[in-house]
Scaffold this active site. Structure first.
Site, PDB file in Angstrom:
ATOM      1  NE  ARG A 160      -3.794  -2.245   0.032  1.00  0.00           N
ATOM      2  CZ  ARG A 160      -3.550  -3.462  -0.468  1.00  0.00           C
ATOM      3  NH1 ARG A 160      -2.418  -3.686  -1.125  1.00  0.00           N
ATOM      4  NH2 ARG A 160      -4.430  -4.432  -0.358  1.00  0.00           N
ATOM      5  CB  SER A 209      -9.367   0.534   3.316  1.00  0.00           C
ATOM      6  OG  SER A 209     -10.044  -0.570   2.756  1.00  0.00           O
ATOM      7  CD  GLU A 280      -5.495   1.284   2.089  1.00  0.00           C
ATOM      8  OE1 GLU A 280      -6.244   1.169   1.105  1.00  0.00           O
ATOM      9  OE2 GLU A 280      -5.268   0.355   2.890  1.00  0.00           O
TER      10      GLU A 280
END
Length: 293
Positions: A160, A209, A280
């Site tokens: 990520r 998310s 994130e």
């Protein structure tokens, strides 16, 4: 090079919050993009691409820089000899559609990622056990001094995130795909989409998310659920009653409301599990996540 002033970014973010950008532009070619990034550097202005705004939290005060929405050839897609070439502004959904039509597999997982190629490469987006690093051959990265092709290793792609910095924009990317019957692709995508719909608040306004999954037996969502945070509300924002790793705009939410929920979720996760959750979501403007203590 056409610049607009005071364009509201709330209409470009999936959460529907955020103030205006001091400057806004829609480059359609690599040359236009480089010229805009050079302009931003010369004017000491931060430049950032906003993609589909699906992983973005913009300050309520706005963004005192240059917001870029890639279009034209920077949002085009083409397939040749098993390689999908897509502009940074192309949506991952369109990339999947083009790949399926050409009977090429490898990017089925992007059906769960409502974003663009540029944003996807920037954060090495992934889902259902795969990510873009697994299929990316190279990316064309633009900056104020030009553009160059970089490999996944040179991009520093990992879970990520990447080594790309603000002021560097993914103008295009090439993905290596493998032959796969379109019916198999369709079936895989249908299964993934059904699982996503069952588990996530796909019919609500969210920015995706909130936290990366920690190195723990529990995912971020399960951890926050155990903290009793499902449905917890601050102002017009609430932690999703369906999946605790999502924040919904429950009506009249501000970015400050969402940020307060992020801070509370991190506090409780640290208090109950000793884990510091890493966000994130990307932040834009005078906004920051307070340290957890």
């Amino acid at each position: 090079m056409k610049l607009e002033e005071g364009v509201s970014l709330s209409k470009f973010t999936t959460l529907g919050t955020g103030g205006p950008a001091r400057s806004f532009a829609r480059p359609g070619t690599v040359d236009e993009l480089v010229d805009l990034l050079r302009w931003a550097q010369e004017h000491s202005a931060e430049a950032a691409a906003i993609g589909l705004g699906s992983n973005l939290l913009v300050a309520d005060e706005g963004f005192p820089g240059l917001a870029l929405k890639l279009g034209g050839s920077l949002a085009a897609t083409e397939i040749e000899n098993g390689t999908l070439r897509a502009g940074g502004g192309a949506t991952l959904a369109v990339c999947l559609h083009r790949a399926r039509a050409a009977e090429l597999g490898g990017v089925e997982f992007v059906c769960a990622i409502p974003g663009t190629v540029g944003g996807g490469v920037w954060m090495n987006a992934g889902a259902y056990g795969s990510d873009l690093a697994a299929v990316l051959k190279r990316a064309h990265v633009a900056g104020p001094h030009g553009a160059e092709w970089l490999t996944p290793v040179e991009l520093g792609l990992r879970y990520r995130c990447s080594d790309l910095q603000r002021g560097e924009i993914v103008a295009a990317a090439e993905f290596g795909l493998a032959p796969r019957p379109s019916e198999e692709i369709k079936a895989t995508v249908a299964d993934m989409q059904a699982r996503r719909k069952a588990a996530q608040p796909t019919n609500k306004r969210t920015f995706g998310s909130v936290f990366k999954n920690p190195e723990h037996e529990l995912t971020a969502g399960r951890m926050l659920e155990a903290c009793g945070l499902k449905g917890h509300r601050i102002g017009g924002a609430q932690i999703s009653p369906k999946h605790a790793n999502f924040i919904e705009n429950a009506g009249g939410a501000t970015s400050a409301d969402a940020l307060a929920l992020v801070a509370e979720a991190r506090r409780r996760a640290l208090e109950q599990f000793g884990v510091t959750l890493e966000p994130e979501v990307q932040l834009l403007g005078p906004i920051e996540i307070p340290p957890v203590s």
